[in-house]
Design an enzyme around this catalytic site. Structure first.
Site, PDB file in Angstrom:
ATOM      1  N   ASP A 131       0.785  -1.244   0.000  1.00  0.00           N
ATOM      2  CA  ASP A 131       0.000   0.000   0.000  1.00  0.00           C
ATOM      3  C   ASP A 131       0.818   1.297   0.000  1.00  0.00           C
ATOM      4  OD1 ASP A 131       0.479   0.927   2.662  1.00  0.00           O
ATOM      5  OD2 ASP A 131      -1.230  -0.138   3.467  1.00  0.00           O
ATOM      6  N   CYS A 239     -11.604   4.049  11.208  1.00  0.00           N
ATOM      7  CA  CYS A 239     -12.986   3.642  11.470  1.00  0.00           C
ATOM      8  C   CYS A 239     -13.182   2.225  10.944  1.00  0.00           C
ATOM      9  CB  CYS A 239     -13.955   4.599  10.776  1.00  0.00           C
ATOM     10  SG  CYS A 239     -15.705   4.162  10.963  1.00  0.00           S
ATOM     11  N   CYS A 246     -20.568  -5.933   8.504  1.00  0.00           N
ATOM     12  CA  CYS A 246     -20.595  -6.784   7.321  1.00  0.00           C
ATOM     13  C   CYS A 246     -20.881  -8.234   7.715  1.00  0.00           C
ATOM     14  CB  CYS A 246     -19.267  -6.708   6.578  1.00  0.00           C
ATOM     15  SG  CYS A 246     -19.183  -7.804   5.128  1.00  0.00           S
TER      16      CYS A 246
END
Length: 404
Positions: A131, A239, A246
């Site tokens: 990332d 967050c 989910c």
């Protein structure tokens, strides 16, 4: 077969999912360009600057042929995400509760597979991507068969859920690719969209980062717009709400109740840093501490944690907003201390928080008004240029001018 050996090596290292994608242009490049054009990247200008680099992985590694994608599951035990309101007053996203920099230890976890490539292909060049490189990792993870994009834009796997850290190995060796993930399993569910307190999803599968709590508490440098501050709620950093609800993650929590997997056992071992972990627990128990500690104290306690990214002033700003949302009279000394902070954005956040506290705790109204009036003359009195002055004046107006 070299591909099978690579996959097994990474699974043995603790990764939950492994797949191989061809080094082609990402299918989602057009979506990225539309997303940038819509302004959803906010202050993350580096994404637009590197837009051309995302067009093909060869911009990360010349002559790249394949990308080995691996996913590490970091879902914490507990419900939801280990948060216990009776014990904690603030929340830190699950990924940021890992006491070590995951970039470094995931890179180390990739090394055995890289060694295999070099053993069989001495002239092969590789590069890891975790990332930070201009690579659309989620796109290649899906292309490698690791999952689909949920309505909250997260990569989701039916067994592993979405609490996944992605890591890639770009290699010049042409490896047999896995079948891409072509089905979606969100159905009519909209829990992730419905729970977002800042309405950061303009439509399913699209995130307006400018409204996302993770962006507001990490990426944004200034003070979030006033309408978004209450939506931040108790979140000090990041967050997890859209992941908490989910069904693919709640399903995995049931598996946790039966047995802890090898993957999570290794994660605990990798991040065994008691000092950093204690500091993060302290932060969740008492967010107001960020408003009173010095830069030196901050570095000593949090310098080796993800909280270092927004820095002391960023965390102090976040803490003030959290205290404005859920604080009590006991937090007033920290807010008052923050009104004299060296950072203008912290002073602004504390001005807003002072009013929020006073509106909930009437005994603080006159005290807060006095503190704001004493601070106002010390700020730049040029109303045209001083955002902090305007924030203080607006705070005073809210306390002293009756609503129409």
């Amino acid at each position: 077969m070299i591909a099978a050996r690579l996959k097994q090596t990474l699974l043995d290292a603790g990764f939950a999912l492994v797949g191989i994608a061809p080094a082609v242009s990402p299918l989602g490049l057009g979506r990225l360009q539309d997303w940038i054009q819509a302004g959803y990247a906010g202050e993350m200008s580096y994404i637009e600057r590197r837009q051309h680099a995302y067009a093909h992985p060869e911009n990360v590694l010349p002559q790249v042929a394949s990308i080995v994608m691996a996913a590490w599951n970091y879902q914490p035990q507990g419900s939801p995400a280990g948060f216990h309101e009776s014990r904690q007053r603030g929340r830190i996203a699950a990924y940021a509760q890992l006491p070590e920099d995951y970039h470094q230890w995931l890179k180390e976890k990739l090394q055995p597979a890289i060694s295999i490539l070099r053993e069989h292909f001495p002239n092969d060049r590789t590069r890891t991507a975790i990332d930070t490189a201009p690579l659309l990792e989620r796109e290649y993870a899906s292309l490698a068969g690791l999952g689909w994009f949920g309505k909250n834009t997260m990569l989701i796997d039916r067994q592993q859920g979405s609490y996944l850290l992605l890591a890639g190995i770009l290699t010049q060796t042409d490896l047999p690719p896995d079948a891409p993930h072509q089905t979606h399993h969100c159905g009519s569910c909209t829990r992730c969209l419905d729970i977002c307190p800042t309405e950061a999803f303009p439509q399913p599968g699209v995130l307006d980062a400018r409204k996302c709590i993770s962006y507001l508490t990490i990426e944004q440098k200034g003070l979030p717009a006033e309408p978004l501050r209450k939506g931040i709620g108790p979140w000090l950093l990041g967050c997890d709400l859209c992941q908490d609800v989910c069904p693919w993650n709640t399903k995995r929590q049931k598996v946790w109740s039966r047995a802890q997997s090898t993957n999570e056992q290794q994660l605990t071992t990798v991040t065994d840093n008691e000092t950093s972990e204690a500091a993060l627990v302290e932060a969740e128990n008492d967010p107001s501490l960020f408003l009173t500690i010095s830069e030196e104290e901050f570095q000593q306690r949090f310098g080796k944690t993800p909280l270092e990214r927004p820095g002391r002033s960023g965390m102090a700003r976040n803490a003030a907003i959290v205290m404005g949302n859920i604080g009590t009279c006991d937090d007033w000394p920290a807010i008052e201390h923050g009104l004299a902070d060296s950072s203008a954005v912290v002073r602004s956040a504390c001005a807003w928080a002072a009013v929020e506290l006073a509106l909930r705790e009437p005994l603080l109204k006159s005290i807060a008004e006095t503190a704001l009036r004493n601070r106002l003359p010390l700020e730049d009195n040029s109303l045209e240029t001083s955002a902090t002055y305007r924030e203080l004046q607006a705070a005073l107006d809210r306390l002293t001018i009756p609503p129409a």
